[in-house]
Design a protein around this motif. Structure first.
Motif, mmCIF file in Angstrom:
data_model
loop_
_atom_site.group_PDB
_atom_site.id
_atom_site.type_symbol
_atom_site.label_atom_id
_atom_site.label_comp_id
_atom_site.label_asym_id
_atom_site.label_seq_id
_atom_site.Cartn_x
_atom_site.Cartn_y
_atom_site.Cartn_z
ATOM 1 N N ILE A 376 0.840 -1.195 0.000
ATOM 2 C CA ILE A 376 0.000 0.000 0.000
ATOM 3 C C ILE A 376 0.881 1.253 0.000
ATOM 4 N N VAL A 377 2.054 1.188 0.619
ATOM 5 C CA VAL A 377 3.014 2.289 0.501
ATOM 6 C C VAL A 377 3.307 2.569 -0.971
ATOM 7 N N ASN A 378 3.493 1.514 -1.753
ATOM 8 C CA ASN A 378 3.735 1.687 -3.177
ATOM 9 C C ASN A 378 2.532 2.324 -3.875
ATOM 10 N N ASP A 379 1.324 1.881 -3.536
ATOM 11 C CA ASP A 379 0.118 2.487 -4.112
ATOM 12 C C ASP A 379 0.079 3.987 -3.852
ATOM 13 N N LEU A 380 0.452 4.386 -2.649
ATOM 14 C CA LEU A 380 0.332 5.789 -2.249
ATOM 15 C C LEU A 380 1.419 6.653 -2.890
ATOM 16 N N TYR A 381 2.656 6.190 -2.879
ATOM 17 C CA TYR A 381 3.731 7.007 -3.446
ATOM 18 C C TYR A 381 3.709 7.009 -4.974
ATOM 19 N N SER A 382 3.209 5.951 -5.599
ATOM 20 C CA SER A 382 3.178 5.898 -7.063
ATOM 21 C C SER A 382 1.867 6.428 -7.637
ATOM 22 N N TYR A 383 1.014 6.983 -6.810
ATOM 23 C CA TYR A 383 -0.323 7.412 -7.220
ATOM 24 C C TYR A 383 -0.269 8.396 -8.390
ATOM 25 N N THR A 384 0.491 9.467 -8.273
ATOM 26 C CA THR A 384 0.534 10.462 -9.351
ATOM 27 C C THR A 384 1.236 9.906 -10.583
ATOM 28 N N LYS A 385 2.243 9.052 -10.413
ATOM 29 C CA LYS A 385 2.925 8.426 -11.540
ATOM 30 C C LYS A 385 1.947 7.582 -12.345
ATOM 31 N N GLU A 386 1.102 6.816 -11.667
ATOM 32 C CA GLU A 386 0.161 5.958 -12.367
ATOM 33 C C GLU A 386 -0.962 6.766 -13.021
ATOM 34 N N LEU A 387 -1.381 7.860 -12.378
ATOM 35 C CA LEU A 387 -2.404 8.706 -12.986
ATOM 36 C C LEU A 387 -1.914 9.298 -14.309
ATOM 37 N N ALA A 388 -0.618 9.572 -14.381
ATOM 38 C CA ALA A 388 -0.052 10.181 -15.584
ATOM 39 C C ALA A 388 0.262 9.164 -16.672
ATOM 40 N N SER A 389 0.157 7.876 -16.364
ATOM 41 C CA SER A 389 0.467 6.829 -17.340
ATOM 42 C C SER A 389 -0.747 6.539 -18.215
ATOM 43 N N PRO A 390 -0.533 6.025 -19.412
ATOM 44 C CA PRO A 390 -1.666 5.674 -20.279
ATOM 45 C C PRO A 390 -2.529 4.585 -19.652
ATOM 46 N N GLY A 391 -3.819 4.634 -19.947
ATOM 47 C CA GLY A 391 -4.723 3.623 -19.437
ATOM 48 C C GLY A 391 -5.108 3.866 -17.998
ATOM 49 N N ARG A 392 -5.880 2.937 -17.463
ATOM 50 C CA ARG A 392 -6.350 3.053 -16.086
ATOM 51 C C ARG A 392 -5.588 2.070 -15.212
ATOM 52 N N HIS A 393 -4.904 2.589 -14.201
ATOM 53 C CA HIS A 393 -4.154 1.753 -13.269
ATOM 54 C C HIS A 393 -4.936 1.644 -11.967
ATOM 55 N N LEU A 394 -5.171 0.406 -11.558
ATOM 56 C CA LEU A 394 -5.836 0.220 -10.277
ATOM 57 C C LEU A 394 -4.835 0.400 -9.151
ATOM 58 N N ASN A 395 -5.185 1.213 -8.174
ATOM 59 C CA ASN A 395 -4.471 1.277 -6.907
ATOM 60 C C ASN A 395 -5.516 1.534 -5.837
ATOM 61 N N LEU A 396 -5.122 1.479 -4.584
ATOM 62 C CA LEU A 396 -6.120 1.553 -3.520
ATOM 63 C C LEU A 396 -6.915 2.851 -3.543
ATOM 64 N N PRO A 397 -6.300 4.030 -3.699
ATOM 65 C CA PRO A 397 -7.113 5.252 -3.765
ATOM 66 C C PRO A 397 -8.116 5.242 -4.922
ATOM 67 N N VAL A 398 -7.709 4.736 -6.075
ATOM 68 C CA VAL A 398 -8.616 4.691 -7.230
ATOM 69 C C VAL A 398 -9.803 3.786 -6.945
ATOM 70 N N VAL A 399 -9.546 2.629 -6.348
ATOM 71 C CA VAL A 399 -10.633 1.686 -6.056
ATOM 72 C C VAL A 399 -11.572 2.250 -4.997
ATOM 73 N N ILE A 400 -11.016 2.868 -3.959
ATOM 74 C CA ILE A 400 -11.864 3.466 -2.916
ATOM 75 C C ILE A 400 -12.728 4.573 -3.513
ATOM 76 N N ALA A 401 -12.143 5.419 -4.360
ATOM 77 C CA ALA A 401 -12.908 6.508 -4.969
ATOM 78 C C ALA A 401 -14.064 5.965 -5.786
ATOM 79 N N ASP A 402 -13.815 4.886 -6.535
ATOM 80 C CA ASP A 402 -14.863 4.326 -7.396
ATOM 81 C C ASP A 402 -15.923 3.608 -6.594
ATOM 82 N N ARG A 403 -15.521 2.749 -5.683
ATOM 83 C CA ARG A 403 -16.460 1.884 -4.975
ATOM 84 C C ARG A 403 -17.157 2.554 -3.801
ATOM 85 N N GLU A 404 -16.542 3.580 -3.223
ATOM 86 C CA GLU A 404 -17.144 4.240 -2.070
ATOM 87 C C GLU A 404 -17.586 5.661 -2.406
ATOM 88 N N ASP A 405 -17.610 5.971 -3.693
ATOM 89 C CA ASP A 405 -18.109 7.253 -4.175
ATOM 90 C C ASP A 405 -17.465 8.416 -3.420
#
Length: 473
Positions: A376-405
Protein backbone atom coordinates in the motif's frame (compact mmCIF):
# COMPACT_ATOMS: atom_id res chain seq x y z
CA UNK A 1 25.55 -19.62 -19.10
CA UNK A 2 25.16 -22.81 -17.06
CA UNK A 3 21.78 -24.44 -17.00
CA UNK A 4 19.85 -24.59 -13.72
CA UNK A 5 21.10 -27.31 -11.45
CA UNK A 6 20.70 -28.68 -7.98
CA UNK A 7 21.64 -26.57 -5.00
CA UNK A 8 24.71 -27.71 -3.07
CA UNK A 9 24.50 -30.09 -0.18
CA UNK A 10 23.20 -28.41 2.94
CA UNK A 11 23.84 -28.75 6.63
CA UNK A 12 21.54 -30.70 8.93
CA UNK A 13 21.52 -27.82 11.42
CA UNK A 14 18.08 -26.43 10.36
CA UNK A 15 16.40 -29.58 11.62
CA UNK A 16 18.30 -29.34 14.88
CA UNK A 17 17.36 -25.70 15.23
CA UNK A 18 13.72 -26.57 14.60
CA UNK A 19 13.78 -29.25 17.31
CA UNK A 20 15.43 -26.78 19.64
CA UNK A 21 12.65 -24.29 18.88
CA UNK A 22 10.06 -26.85 19.96
CA UNK A 23 12.02 -27.41 23.17
CA UNK A 24 12.09 -23.67 23.89
CA UNK A 25 8.37 -23.30 23.31
CA UNK A 26 7.66 -26.16 25.68
CA UNK A 27 9.92 -24.64 28.30
CA UNK A 28 8.27 -21.26 27.86
CA UNK A 29 4.89 -22.77 28.66
CA UNK A 30 6.17 -24.20 31.92
CA UNK A 31 8.78 -21.79 33.20
CA UNK A 32 7.92 -18.49 31.52
CA UNK A 33 9.24 -16.49 28.63
CA UNK A 34 12.30 -15.15 30.51
CA UNK A 35 13.64 -18.61 31.19
CA UNK A 36 13.00 -19.61 27.59
CA UNK A 37 14.84 -16.58 26.29
CA UNK A 38 17.81 -17.39 28.55
CA UNK A 39 17.88 -20.99 27.35
CA UNK A 40 17.65 -19.95 23.72
CA UNK A 41 20.39 -17.37 24.05
CA UNK A 42 22.79 -19.76 25.76
CA UNK A 43 22.29 -22.84 23.56
CA UNK A 44 21.14 -21.87 20.07
CA UNK A 45 23.69 -21.85 17.26
CA UNK A 46 24.48 -18.42 15.88
CA UNK A 47 24.30 -19.54 12.28
CA UNK A 48 22.60 -22.55 10.78
CA UNK A 49 23.77 -23.06 7.22
CA UNK A 50 25.03 -20.21 5.16
CA UNK A 51 28.76 -19.61 4.76
CA UNK A 52 30.30 -16.31 5.64
CA UNK A 53 31.64 -14.34 8.58
CA UNK A 54 30.48 -15.42 12.04
CA UNK A 55 28.75 -12.16 12.86
CA UNK A 56 27.43 -9.29 10.73
CA UNK A 57 28.28 -6.67 9.71
CA UNK A 58 31.58 -7.48 8.01
CA UNK A 59 33.48 -5.11 5.75
CA UNK A 60 35.00 -5.87 2.38
CA UNK A 61 37.63 -3.14 2.11
CA UNK A 62 39.28 -4.63 -0.95
CA UNK A 63 36.06 -4.15 -2.95
CA UNK A 64 35.14 -0.77 -1.56
CA UNK A 65 32.65 -2.29 0.84
CA UNK A 66 32.06 -1.10 4.36
CA UNK A 67 29.82 -2.22 7.19
CA UNK A 68 26.70 -0.27 8.01
CA UNK A 69 27.41 2.65 10.28
CA UNK A 70 26.68 2.33 13.96
CA UNK A 71 23.03 2.74 14.66
CA UNK A 72 22.02 2.03 11.06
CA UNK A 73 19.40 -0.54 12.04
CA UNK A 74 15.82 0.54 12.54
CA UNK A 75 13.24 -1.78 14.00
CA UNK A 76 9.51 -1.54 13.62
CA UNK A 77 8.88 -3.75 16.62
CA UNK A 78 7.77 -1.81 19.71
CA UNK A 79 9.59 -2.36 22.96
CA UNK A 80 7.65 -3.28 26.03
CA UNK A 81 5.53 -0.48 27.38
CA UNK A 82 5.74 1.60 24.22
CA UNK A 83 2.95 2.79 22.00
CA UNK A 84 4.06 3.22 18.37
CA UNK A 85 4.40 6.90 17.53
CA UNK A 86 2.09 8.45 15.00
CA UNK A 87 -0.79 6.09 15.83
CA UNK A 88 -4.46 6.92 16.16
CA UNK A 89 -4.19 7.28 19.93
CA UNK A 90 -5.06 3.72 20.85
CA UNK A 91 -2.83 0.82 21.77
CA UNK A 92 -2.13 -2.04 19.37
CA UNK A 93 -4.45 -5.00 19.53
CA UNK A 94 -2.71 -8.24 20.41
CA UNK A 95 -3.98 -11.39 18.68
CA UNK A 96 -5.81 -14.01 20.70
CA UNK A 97 -3.97 -17.20 21.51
CA UNK A 98 -0.44 -15.79 21.49
CA UNK A 99 0.14 -13.42 24.37
CA UNK A 100 -2.00 -11.22 26.56
CA UNK A 101 -2.25 -7.58 25.65
CA UNK A 102 -0.79 -6.55 28.96
CA UNK A 103 2.34 -8.62 28.40
CA UNK A 104 3.09 -6.76 25.18
CA UNK A 105 1.99 -3.28 26.23
CA UNK A 106 2.96 -3.24 29.85
CA UNK A 107 6.22 -3.84 31.70
CA UNK A 108 7.59 -7.15 30.43
CA UNK A 109 11.24 -7.83 31.15
CA UNK A 110 11.21 -10.91 28.92
CA UNK A 111 10.02 -8.93 25.92
CA UNK A 112 12.54 -6.17 26.65
CA UNK A 113 15.27 -8.77 26.68
CA UNK A 114 14.02 -10.25 23.43
CA UNK A 115 14.00 -6.89 21.69
CA UNK A 116 17.53 -6.15 22.96
CA UNK A 117 18.63 -9.39 21.34
CA UNK A 118 19.97 -12.59 22.90
CA UNK A 119 23.25 -12.92 24.74
CA UNK A 120 25.53 -15.80 25.54
CA UNK A 121 27.71 -18.25 23.62
CA UNK A 122 26.94 -18.60 19.95
CA UNK A 123 24.58 -15.65 19.66
CA UNK A 124 26.82 -12.83 18.44
CA UNK A 125 25.63 -13.32 14.87
CA UNK A 126 22.01 -12.82 15.93
CA UNK A 127 22.49 -9.24 17.10
CA UNK A 128 22.97 -6.12 15.05
CA UNK A 129 25.66 -4.90 17.45
CA UNK A 130 27.40 -6.33 20.49
CA UNK A 131 26.22 -5.20 23.91
CA UNK A 132 29.63 -3.62 24.53
CA UNK A 133 29.39 -1.66 21.28
CA UNK A 134 26.36 0.53 21.74
CA UNK A 135 25.74 2.83 18.77
CA UNK A 136 27.13 6.29 19.05
CA UNK A 137 24.11 7.76 17.21
CA UNK A 138 20.40 7.14 17.68
CA UNK A 139 19.09 3.96 15.98
CA UNK A 140 16.60 5.99 13.93
CA UNK A 141 17.34 9.23 12.20
CA UNK A 142 15.10 12.25 12.43
CA UNK A 143 12.36 12.48 9.80
CA UNK A 144 14.28 15.17 7.95
CA UNK A 145 17.53 13.22 7.74
CA UNK A 146 16.88 11.88 4.23
CA UNK A 147 18.70 13.69 1.46
CA UNK A 148 15.52 14.10 -0.58
CA UNK A 149 11.82 13.43 -0.54
CA UNK A 150 9.24 13.91 2.16
CA UNK A 151 6.91 11.42 3.82
CA UNK A 152 3.20 11.36 3.08
CA UNK A 153 1.51 13.47 5.78
CA UNK A 154 -0.18 11.25 8.33
CA UNK A 155 1.44 8.05 7.07
CA UNK A 156 2.61 5.87 9.96
CA UNK A 157 6.25 4.96 9.42
CA UNK A 158 9.66 4.75 11.08
CA UNK A 159 12.52 6.90 9.75
CA UNK A 160 15.83 5.18 9.05
CA UNK A 161 19.36 6.57 8.72
CA UNK A 162 20.83 7.03 5.29
CA UNK A 163 22.10 3.70 3.91
CA UNK A 164 25.85 3.27 3.95
CA UNK A 165 27.02 5.09 0.78
CA UNK A 166 29.96 2.77 0.14
CA UNK A 167 27.72 -0.27 0.13
CA UNK A 168 25.14 1.53 -1.98
CA UNK A 169 27.77 2.40 -4.59
CA UNK A 170 29.16 -1.12 -4.72
CA UNK A 171 25.75 -2.81 -4.98
CA UNK A 172 24.73 -0.30 -7.66
CA UNK A 173 27.89 -1.02 -9.65
CA UNK A 174 27.51 -4.79 -9.42
CA UNK A 175 23.81 -4.90 -10.21
CA UNK A 176 24.18 -2.75 -13.31
CA UNK A 177 27.00 -4.94 -14.54
CA UNK A 178 24.84 -8.02 -13.98
CA UNK A 179 21.76 -6.50 -15.61
CA UNK A 180 23.66 -5.23 -18.67
CA UNK A 181 26.39 -7.81 -19.25
CA UNK A 182 25.06 -11.09 -17.80
CA UNK A 183 21.33 -11.08 -18.52
CA UNK A 184 20.63 -8.12 -20.81
CA UNK A 185 17.70 -7.16 -18.61
CA UNK A 186 17.01 -3.88 -20.40
CA UNK A 187 17.88 -2.17 -23.70
CA UNK A 188 20.20 0.86 -23.74
CA UNK A 189 17.29 3.32 -23.98
CA UNK A 190 16.07 2.22 -20.54
CA UNK A 191 19.37 2.99 -18.80
CA UNK A 192 18.18 6.23 -17.23
CA UNK A 193 15.15 4.46 -15.78
CA UNK A 194 17.33 1.68 -14.39
CA UNK A 195 19.62 4.23 -12.75
CA UNK A 196 16.63 6.20 -11.46
CA UNK A 197 15.23 3.11 -9.78
CA UNK A 198 18.14 3.31 -7.28
CA UNK A 199 17.96 -0.38 -6.52
CA UNK A 200 21.30 -0.34 -4.67
CA UNK A 201 20.05 2.23 -2.17
CA UNK A 202 16.78 0.29 -1.90
CA UNK A 203 18.37 -3.02 -0.96
CA UNK A 204 21.00 -1.60 1.40
CA UNK A 205 18.24 0.24 3.27
CA UNK A 206 16.06 -2.88 3.47
CA UNK A 207 18.77 -5.32 4.63
CA UNK A 208 20.93 -3.54 7.25
CA UNK A 209 22.09 -6.83 8.77
CA UNK A 210 23.45 -8.34 5.53
CA UNK A 211 26.98 -9.49 6.42
CA UNK A 212 28.50 -8.83 2.98
CA UNK A 213 27.77 -7.20 -0.35
CA UNK A 214 27.52 -10.69 -1.82
CA UNK A 215 24.55 -11.33 0.48
CA UNK A 216 22.96 -8.04 -0.54
CA UNK A 217 23.33 -8.99 -4.18
CA UNK A 218 21.11 -12.05 -3.65
CA UNK A 219 18.15 -9.78 -2.93
CA UNK A 220 19.16 -7.15 -5.49
CA UNK A 221 19.24 -9.53 -8.45
CA UNK A 222 15.88 -11.00 -7.52
CA UNK A 223 14.38 -7.52 -7.14
CA UNK A 224 15.59 -6.49 -10.61
CA UNK A 225 14.32 -9.76 -12.12
CA UNK A 226 10.88 -9.29 -10.54
CA UNK A 227 10.69 -5.76 -11.92
CA UNK A 228 11.77 -6.93 -15.38
CA UNK A 229 8.87 -9.39 -15.41
CA UNK A 230 6.43 -6.75 -14.17
CA UNK A 231 7.55 -4.16 -16.72
CA UNK A 232 7.90 -6.43 -19.74
CA UNK A 233 4.95 -8.74 -19.12
CA UNK A 234 2.44 -6.58 -17.25
CA UNK A 235 2.95 -2.83 -17.40
CA UNK A 236 5.32 -0.14 -18.57
CA UNK A 237 7.38 -1.69 -21.37
CA UNK A 238 5.18 -3.73 -23.67
CA UNK A 239 3.22 -5.52 -20.99
CA UNK A 240 -0.35 -6.63 -21.64
CA UNK A 241 -3.02 -8.66 -19.83
CA UNK A 242 -3.54 -10.64 -23.04
CA UNK A 243 -1.63 -13.91 -22.84
CA UNK A 244 -0.07 -13.02 -19.51
CA UNK A 245 -0.73 -16.43 -17.96
CA UNK A 246 1.37 -18.22 -20.55
CA UNK A 247 4.26 -15.78 -20.22
CA UNK A 248 4.27 -16.02 -16.42
CA UNK A 249 4.05 -19.81 -16.39
CA UNK A 250 7.04 -20.18 -18.70
CA UNK A 251 9.02 -17.59 -16.75
CA UNK A 252 8.20 -19.35 -13.50
CA UNK A 253 10.04 -22.43 -14.77
CA UNK A 254 13.22 -20.33 -14.54
CA UNK A 255 12.61 -20.30 -10.78
CA UNK A 256 11.01 -23.73 -10.40
CA UNK A 257 12.76 -25.91 -13.00
CA UNK A 258 10.85 -28.10 -15.41
CA UNK A 259 11.34 -31.84 -14.87
CA UNK A 260 10.67 -33.43 -18.23
CA UNK A 261 12.04 -35.96 -20.69
CA UNK A 262 15.51 -35.84 -22.22
CA UNK A 263 13.95 -35.22 -25.61
CA UNK A 264 12.24 -31.97 -24.59
CA UNK A 265 14.53 -30.66 -21.86
CA UNK A 266 16.91 -28.86 -24.31
CA UNK A 267 14.01 -26.88 -25.78
CA UNK A 268 12.98 -25.75 -22.31
CA UNK A 269 16.55 -24.85 -21.32
CA UNK A 270 16.93 -22.77 -24.47
CA UNK A 271 13.66 -20.96 -23.73
CA UNK A 272 15.12 -19.57 -20.51
CA UNK A 273 17.22 -17.21 -22.62
CA UNK A 274 14.32 -16.07 -24.80
CA UNK A 275 13.51 -12.76 -23.11
CA UNK A 276 14.74 -10.44 -20.38
CA UNK A 277 12.47 -11.66 -17.55
CA UNK A 278 13.41 -15.30 -18.08
CA UNK A 279 17.11 -14.52 -18.40
CA UNK A 280 16.98 -12.45 -15.21
CA UNK A 281 14.89 -14.97 -13.27
CA UNK A 282 17.17 -17.87 -14.26
CA UNK A 283 20.41 -16.12 -13.37
CA UNK A 284 19.16 -14.52 -10.15
CA UNK A 285 17.79 -17.85 -8.95
CA UNK A 286 21.05 -19.63 -9.74
CA UNK A 287 22.91 -17.21 -7.50
CA UNK A 288 20.24 -17.52 -4.81
CA UNK A 289 20.24 -21.33 -4.55
CA UNK A 290 24.01 -21.32 -4.13
CA UNK A 291 23.56 -19.50 -0.80
CA UNK A 292 20.06 -20.53 0.29
CA UNK A 293 18.99 -23.79 1.87
CA UNK A 294 16.50 -25.96 -0.06
CA UNK A 295 13.67 -24.84 2.21
CA UNK A 296 14.55 -21.16 1.75
CA UNK A 297 14.62 -21.59 -2.04
CA UNK A 298 11.30 -23.42 -2.04
CA UNK A 299 9.79 -20.74 0.21
CA UNK A 300 10.82 -18.11 -2.31
CA UNK A 301 9.37 -20.09 -5.22
CA UNK A 302 6.08 -20.36 -3.35
CA UNK A 303 5.90 -16.63 -2.76
CA UNK A 304 6.74 -15.93 -6.40
CA UNK A 305 3.86 -18.20 -7.43
CA UNK A 306 1.67 -16.08 -5.16
CA UNK A 307 2.97 -12.94 -6.88
CA UNK A 308 2.26 -14.33 -10.35
CA UNK A 309 -1.27 -15.31 -9.31
CA UNK A 310 -1.82 -11.72 -8.17
CA UNK A 311 -0.59 -10.47 -11.55
CA UNK A 312 -3.17 -12.69 -13.25
CA UNK A 313 -6.06 -11.43 -11.12
CA UNK A 314 -5.22 -7.83 -11.90
CA UNK A 315 -4.86 -8.69 -15.59
CA UNK A 316 -8.29 -10.35 -15.62
CA UNK A 317 -9.86 -7.18 -14.21
CA UNK A 318 -8.06 -5.10 -16.83
CA UNK A 319 -9.32 -7.30 -19.66
CA UNK A 320 -12.94 -6.95 -18.48
CA UNK A 321 -12.61 -3.31 -17.36
CA UNK A 322 -13.72 -4.36 -13.89
CA UNK A 323 -13.15 -2.29 -10.76
CA UNK A 324 -13.11 -4.69 -7.79
CA UNK A 325 -14.65 -4.06 -4.41
CA UNK A 326 -12.14 -2.61 -1.94
CA UNK A 327 -11.84 -5.90 -0.05
CA UNK A 328 -11.32 -7.74 -3.37
CA UNK A 329 -8.58 -5.33 -4.32
CA UNK A 330 -6.87 -5.86 -0.96
CA UNK A 331 -7.12 -9.62 -1.48
CA UNK A 332 -5.39 -9.27 -4.85
CA UNK A 333 -2.74 -7.04 -3.28
CA UNK A 334 -1.95 -9.73 -0.70
CA UNK A 335 -0.66 -11.78 -3.63
CA UNK A 336 0.54 -9.09 -6.04
CA UNK A 337 2.83 -7.51 -3.46
CA UNK A 338 6.32 -7.32 -1.99
CA UNK A 339 6.08 -10.53 0.01
CA UNK A 340 8.91 -12.37 -1.84
CA UNK A 341 11.31 -9.65 -0.65
CA UNK A 342 10.98 -9.77 3.16
CA UNK A 343 10.50 -13.53 3.12
CA UNK A 344 14.19 -13.97 2.15
CA UNK A 345 15.49 -11.66 4.88
CA UNK A 346 17.19 -14.57 6.65
CA UNK A 347 19.01 -15.74 3.51
CA UNK A 348 20.27 -12.21 2.92
CA UNK A 349 21.23 -12.00 6.61
CA UNK A 350 23.31 -15.19 6.36
CA UNK A 351 21.23 -17.47 8.60
CA UNK A 352 18.06 -19.56 8.39
CA UNK A 353 14.68 -19.44 10.08
CA UNK A 354 13.84 -23.16 10.06
CA UNK A 355 10.94 -24.19 7.87
CA UNK A 356 8.60 -25.25 10.66
CA UNK A 357 9.03 -21.91 12.43
CA UNK A 358 8.57 -19.96 9.20
CA UNK A 359 5.39 -21.91 8.44
CA UNK A 360 3.70 -21.24 11.78
CA UNK A 361 0.40 -19.39 11.24
CA UNK A 362 1.48 -16.52 13.50
CA UNK A 363 4.68 -15.99 11.48
CA UNK A 364 2.79 -16.26 8.21
CA UNK A 365 0.38 -13.58 9.43
CA UNK A 366 3.26 -11.26 10.35
CA UNK A 367 4.86 -11.71 6.92
CA UNK A 368 1.55 -11.21 5.14
CA UNK A 369 0.78 -8.01 7.05
CA UNK A 370 4.28 -6.68 6.32
CA UNK A 371 3.83 -7.41 2.62
CA UNK A 372 0.37 -5.84 2.57
CA UNK A 373 1.44 -2.66 4.35
CA UNK A 374 4.53 -2.13 2.21
CA UNK A 375 2.53 -2.67 -0.97
CA UNK A 376 0.00 0.00 0.00
CA UNK A 377 3.01 2.29 0.50
CA UNK A 378 3.73 1.69 -3.18
CA UNK A 379 0.12 2.49 -4.11
CA UNK A 380 0.33 5.79 -2.25
CA UNK A 381 3.73 7.01 -3.45
CA UNK A 382 3.18 5.90 -7.06
CA UNK A 383 -0.32 7.41 -7.22
CA UNK A 384 0.53 10.46 -9.35
CA UNK A 385 2.92 8.43 -11.54
CA UNK A 386 0.16 5.96 -12.37
CA UNK A 387 -2.40 8.71 -12.99
CA UNK A 388 -0.05 10.18 -15.58
CA UNK A 389 0.47 6.83 -17.34
CA UNK A 390 -1.67 5.67 -20.28
CA UNK A 391 -4.72 3.62 -19.44
CA UNK A 392 -6.35 3.05 -16.09
CA UNK A 393 -4.15 1.75 -13.27
CA UNK A 394 -5.84 0.22 -10.28
CA UNK A 395 -4.47 1.28 -6.91
CA UNK A 396 -6.12 1.55 -3.52
CA UNK A 397 -7.11 5.25 -3.77
CA UNK A 398 -8.62 4.69 -7.23
CA UNK A 399 -10.63 1.69 -6.06
CA UNK A 400 -11.86 3.47 -2.92
CA UNK A 401 -12.91 6.51 -4.97
CA UNK A 402 -14.86 4.33 -7.40
CA UNK A 403 -16.46 1.88 -4.98
CA UNK A 404 -17.14 4.24 -2.07
CA UNK A 405 -18.11 7.25 -4.17
CA UNK A 406 -15.37 9.38 -2.62
CA UNK A 407 -13.42 12.31 -3.99
CA UNK A 408 -9.84 11.68 -5.08
CA UNK A 409 -8.55 13.43 -1.97
CA UNK A 410 -10.84 11.61 0.46
CA UNK A 411 -10.08 8.28 -1.18
CA UNK A 412 -6.33 8.90 -0.91
CA UNK A 413 -6.58 9.86 2.75
CA UNK A 414 -8.72 6.78 3.41
CA UNK A 415 -6.00 4.66 1.80
CA UNK A 416 -3.48 6.21 4.20
CA UNK A 417 -5.70 5.04 7.08
CA UNK A 418 -5.84 1.53 5.62
CA UNK A 419 -2.05 1.47 5.48
CA UNK A 420 -1.77 2.68 9.06
CA UNK A 421 -4.19 -0.01 10.26
CA UNK A 422 -2.11 -2.67 8.51
CA UNK A 423 1.08 -1.32 10.05
CA UNK A 424 -0.35 -1.30 13.57
CA UNK A 425 -1.58 -4.87 13.09
CA UNK A 426 1.85 -5.92 11.80
CA UNK A 427 3.62 -4.44 14.80
CA UNK A 428 1.19 -5.87 17.35
CA UNK A 429 1.37 -9.36 15.83
CA UNK A 430 5.16 -9.25 15.55
CA UNK A 431 5.58 -8.14 19.17
CA UNK A 432 3.19 -10.83 20.37
CA UNK A 433 5.02 -13.50 18.39
CA UNK A 434 8.37 -12.30 19.75
CA UNK A 435 7.03 -12.66 23.29
CA UNK A 436 5.41 -16.03 22.67
CA UNK A 437 8.27 -17.62 20.72
CA UNK A 438 11.60 -16.24 22.01
CA UNK A 439 13.80 -18.38 19.75
CA UNK A 440 16.87 -16.44 18.57
CA UNK A 441 16.32 -16.95 14.84
CA UNK A 442 12.66 -16.02 15.20
CA UNK A 443 13.61 -12.79 16.89
CA UNK A 444 16.23 -11.94 14.31
CA UNK A 445 13.85 -12.75 11.47
CA UNK A 446 11.18 -10.49 12.96
CA UNK A 447 13.72 -7.69 13.25
CA UNK A 448 14.76 -8.30 9.65
CA UNK A 449 11.20 -8.09 8.36
CA UNK A 450 10.65 -4.90 10.35
CA UNK A 451 13.84 -3.41 8.89
CA UNK A 452 12.62 -4.32 5.41
CA UNK A 453 9.32 -2.52 6.08
CA UNK A 454 11.21 0.59 7.19
CA UNK A 455 13.67 0.47 4.29
CA UNK A 456 10.87 0.03 1.76
CA UNK A 457 9.17 3.20 2.97
CA UNK A 458 12.50 5.06 2.97
CA UNK A 459 13.13 4.15 -0.67
CA UNK A 460 9.67 5.18 -1.81
CA UNK A 461 9.87 8.46 0.10
CA UNK A 462 13.29 9.41 -1.23
CA UNK A 463 12.93 8.22 -4.83
CA UNK A 464 11.86 11.55 -6.27
CA UNK A 465 13.00 10.39 -9.73
CA UNK A 466 9.99 8.06 -9.82
CA UNK A 467 7.49 9.48 -7.36
CA UNK A 468 5.85 12.73 -6.35
CA UNK A 469 3.02 13.37 -3.90
CA UNK A 470 -0.44 14.63 -4.85
CA UNK A 471 -1.46 18.10 -3.69
CA UNK A 472 -3.99 16.97 -1.09
CA UNK A 473 -2.71 18.85 1.99
Amino acid sequence: MPEPGLSPAQSSLPAAAARFGEHVLGQARTTGAEAAADAAAEAAPARTVLPGPPSPPVSLPAKGDAPPTAGSVSTTLPTAGSVPHGGPGGEPVVPDGLESAGAVRGANPALERIMRGPSGLGTAGLRFFRHDERPGVPPAASPGAAAEGRPIPGLYHHPVPEPDPVRVAEVSRRIKSWAVDEVQAFPPEWEDQFDGFSVGRYMVACHPDAPTVDHLMLATRLMVAENAADDCYCEDHGGSPVGLGSRLLLAHTALDPLHTTKEYEPDWAESLHADAPRRAYRSAMEYFVQQATPSQADRYRHDMARLHMGYLAEAAWAETDHVPEVWEYLAMRQFNNFRPCPTITDTVGGYELPADLHARPAMQRVIALAGNATTIVNDLYSYTKELASPGRHLNLPVVIADREDASERDAYLKAVEVHNDLMHAFEAEAAALAAACPVPNVLRFLRGVAAWVDGNHYWHMTNTYRYSLPDFW
